[in-house]
Design an enzyme around this catalytic site. Structure first.
Site, PDB file in Angstrom:
ATOM      1  N   GLY A  10     -39.063 -38.759  -8.753  1.00 25.90           N
ATOM      2  CA  GLY A  10     -38.642 -37.374  -8.935  1.00 25.90           C
ATOM      3  C   GLY A  10     -37.863 -36.993  -7.726  1.00 25.90           C
ATOM      4  O   GLY A  10     -37.499 -37.690  -6.783  1.00 25.90           O
ATOM      5  N   LEU A  12     -38.486 -34.676  -5.224  1.00 21.19           N
ATOM      6  CA  LEU A  12     -39.098 -34.918  -3.880  1.00 21.19           C
ATOM      7  C   LEU A  12     -39.703 -36.199  -3.433  1.00 21.19           C
ATOM      8  O   LEU A  12     -39.456 -36.545  -2.546  1.00 21.19           O
ATOM      9  CB  LEU A  12     -40.479 -33.774  -3.989  1.00 21.19           C
ATOM     10  CG  LEU A  12     -41.114 -33.835  -2.501  1.00 21.19           C
ATOM     11  CD1 LEU A  12     -40.387 -33.385  -1.396  1.00 21.19           C
ATOM     12  CD2 LEU A  12     -42.307 -32.566  -2.784  1.00 21.19           C
ATOM     13  N   ILE A  37     -51.436 -41.898 -14.646  1.00 15.62           N
ATOM     14  CA  ILE A  37     -52.305 -41.218 -13.519  1.00 15.62           C
ATOM     15  C   ILE A  37     -53.558 -40.537 -14.150  1.00 15.62           C
ATOM     16  O   ILE A  37     -54.608 -40.447 -13.768  1.00 15.62           O
ATOM     17  CB  ILE A  37     -51.868 -40.160 -12.602  1.00 15.62           C
ATOM     18  CG1 ILE A  37     -51.238 -39.202 -13.171  1.00 15.62           C
ATOM     19  CG2 ILE A  37     -50.997 -40.952 -11.379  1.00 15.62           C
ATOM     20  CD1 ILE A  37     -50.799 -37.936 -12.219  1.00 15.62           C
ATOM     21  N   THR A  62     -44.051 -30.454 -14.547  1.00 13.54           N
ATOM     22  CA  THR A  62     -43.476 -29.334 -13.912  1.00 13.54           C
ATOM     23  C   THR A  62     -42.744 -28.491 -14.887  1.00 13.54           C
ATOM     24  O   THR A  62     -41.792 -27.634 -14.352  1.00 13.54           O
ATOM     25  CB  THR A  62     -42.552 -29.878 -12.564  1.00 13.54           C
ATOM     26  OG1 THR A  62     -41.648 -30.628 -13.114  1.00 13.54           O
ATOM     27  CG2 THR A  62     -43.506 -30.412 -11.669  1.00 13.54           C
ATOM     28  N   ASP A 102     -45.352 -22.332  -5.759  1.00 13.17           N
ATOM     29  CA  ASP A 102     -45.516 -20.935  -5.403  1.00 13.17           C
ATOM     30  C   ASP A 102     -46.221 -20.282  -6.823  1.00 13.17           C
ATOM     31  O   ASP A 102     -46.683 -19.007  -6.625  1.00 13.17           O
ATOM     32  CB  ASP A 102     -44.106 -20.360  -5.353  1.00 13.17           C
ATOM     33  CG  ASP A 102     -43.069 -20.999  -6.623  1.00 13.17           C
ATOM     34  OD1 ASP A 102     -42.849 -22.011  -6.599  1.00 13.17           O
ATOM     35  OD2 ASP A 102     -42.172 -19.777  -7.014  1.00 13.17           O
ATOM     36  N   TYR A 125     -48.665 -23.599 -16.421  1.00 11.72           N
ATOM     37  CA  TYR A 125     -48.366 -24.385 -15.176  1.00 11.72           C
ATOM     38  C   TYR A 125     -48.953 -24.035 -13.770  1.00 11.72           C
ATOM     39  O   TYR A 125     -49.888 -24.862 -13.192  1.00 11.72           O
ATOM     40  CB  TYR A 125     -46.991 -24.528 -15.209  1.00 11.72           C
ATOM     41  CG  TYR A 125     -46.389 -25.285 -13.869  1.00 11.72           C
ATOM     42  CD1 TYR A 125     -46.706 -26.541 -13.737  1.00 11.72           C
ATOM     43  CD2 TYR A 125     -45.810 -24.447 -12.744  1.00 11.72           C
ATOM     44  CE1 TYR A 125     -45.928 -27.137 -12.556  1.00 11.72           C
ATOM     45  CE2 TYR A 125     -45.285 -24.897 -11.568  1.00 11.72           C
ATOM     46  CZ  TYR A 125     -45.658 -26.327 -11.468  1.00 11.72           C
ATOM     47  OH  TYR A 125     -45.127 -27.017 -10.216  1.00 11.72           O
TER      48      TYR A 125
END
Length: 284
Positions: A10, A12, A37, A62, A102, A125
């Site tokens: 991804g 990041l 996972i 996400t 955030d 989310y």
């Protein structure tokens, strides 16, 4: 130091993995094709074989709008997946860094949310990411929670790439102007995360490039720096309805970084400049 990066394909995770390699660290990257996972036994077996000293958990569901329709899948990845990794990390005594968002906040008001402030997510989310935070606190002692916002990087899709693509066929765009936050360049963030994981300064942090803007202001700066004559019309959130509620206030205080001796990230405008240069080099 051996560091495992989940979600390394991804935006990041890609930059964290490659920056760690540049720093001479032993990096292990794992993606969804390598490890599911959400499967507890698989996670336990994998971590016991790899035995990393630290885990930087970038993998997540996400897709904010999709999360409202695929709630079970979203929770399975963001909560159960995090729990599985945290339990396995406990077994091998590895440090754990959880990348949060955030979206754990309500999005109300105009002042930046502090690290100590009570979260209050409104969408699914954000709720699952907050549950992931709570899992970490319950299971581990040596944890970092790093909340980020509005990320853009070289690997994958993001707002800047979308704006540049739209500019190829349009000379005028409507962009939301009443949602405020901090754009974050994953290259800058990766450096901070690698620096942070080497320390024992555990806790909750907010990490994004310095300064705040609206999406409309963000797009105007992108076009200005890219020398593109695109008219940006600032519109309200109500004029651009989405499946999931978007926070109008994504401003976050980065005071904890400073208090713990970490360097704040450069301004978001400076980050845009360097990112556009990187994009140009990739094309060449």
């Amino acid at each position: 130091m051996k560091i495992l990066v989940t979600g390394y394909t991804g935006q990041l995770g890609y930059d964290v993995f490659h920056y760690g390699l540049q720093q001479g660290l032993q990096m292990v990257g794992v993606g969804s094709k390598d490890l599911d996972i959400t499967r507890r036994e698989d996670v336990s077996q994998y971590l016991n074989e790899v035995k990393p000293n630290a885990i930087i958990h970038c993998a997540a569901f996400t897709a904010v709008d999709k999360a409202e329709d695929e709630k079970d899948i979203c929770r399975s990845v963001n909560v159960d997946g995090t729990r599985n990794l945290a339990e396995a990390a406990q077994d091998i005594n590895a440090k754990f860094m959880y990348i949060s968002t955030d979206y754990v906040f309500s999005g109300e008001g105009q002042t930046p949310f502090k690290e100590t402030e009570e979260p209050g997510p409104v969408g699914h989310y954000g709720k699952t990411k907050l549950e992931g935070e709570e899992v970490l606190k319950q299971l581990l002692n040596n944890w970092f929670i790093v909340r980020i916002s509005w990320v853009f990087g070289i690997n994958g899709n993001n707002f800047i790439k979308t704006m540049l693509r739209l500019a190829e066929t349009r000379d005028e765009l409507n962009v939301v102007g009443d949602q405020f936050g901090s754009p974050t360049y994953t290259f800058d963030l990766a450096k901070l995360l690698i620096d942070m994981i080497k320390t024992d300064n555990y806790g909750i942090y907010h990490a994004s490039n310095d300064g705040f803007c609206s999406w409309a202001e963000f797009s105007k700066e992108i076009f200005r720096q890219a020398n593109l004559s695109i008219k940006v019309n600032s519109i309200s959130t109500e004029e651009y309805p989405t499946r999931a509620v978007r926070p109008k206030n994504s401003r976050m205080s980065k005071q904890k970084l400073i208090e713990n001796g970490f360097s704040p990230l450069p301004s978001w405008q400076d980050a845009v400049t360097r990112y556009l240069n990187q994009l140009t080099q990739e094309v060449e």
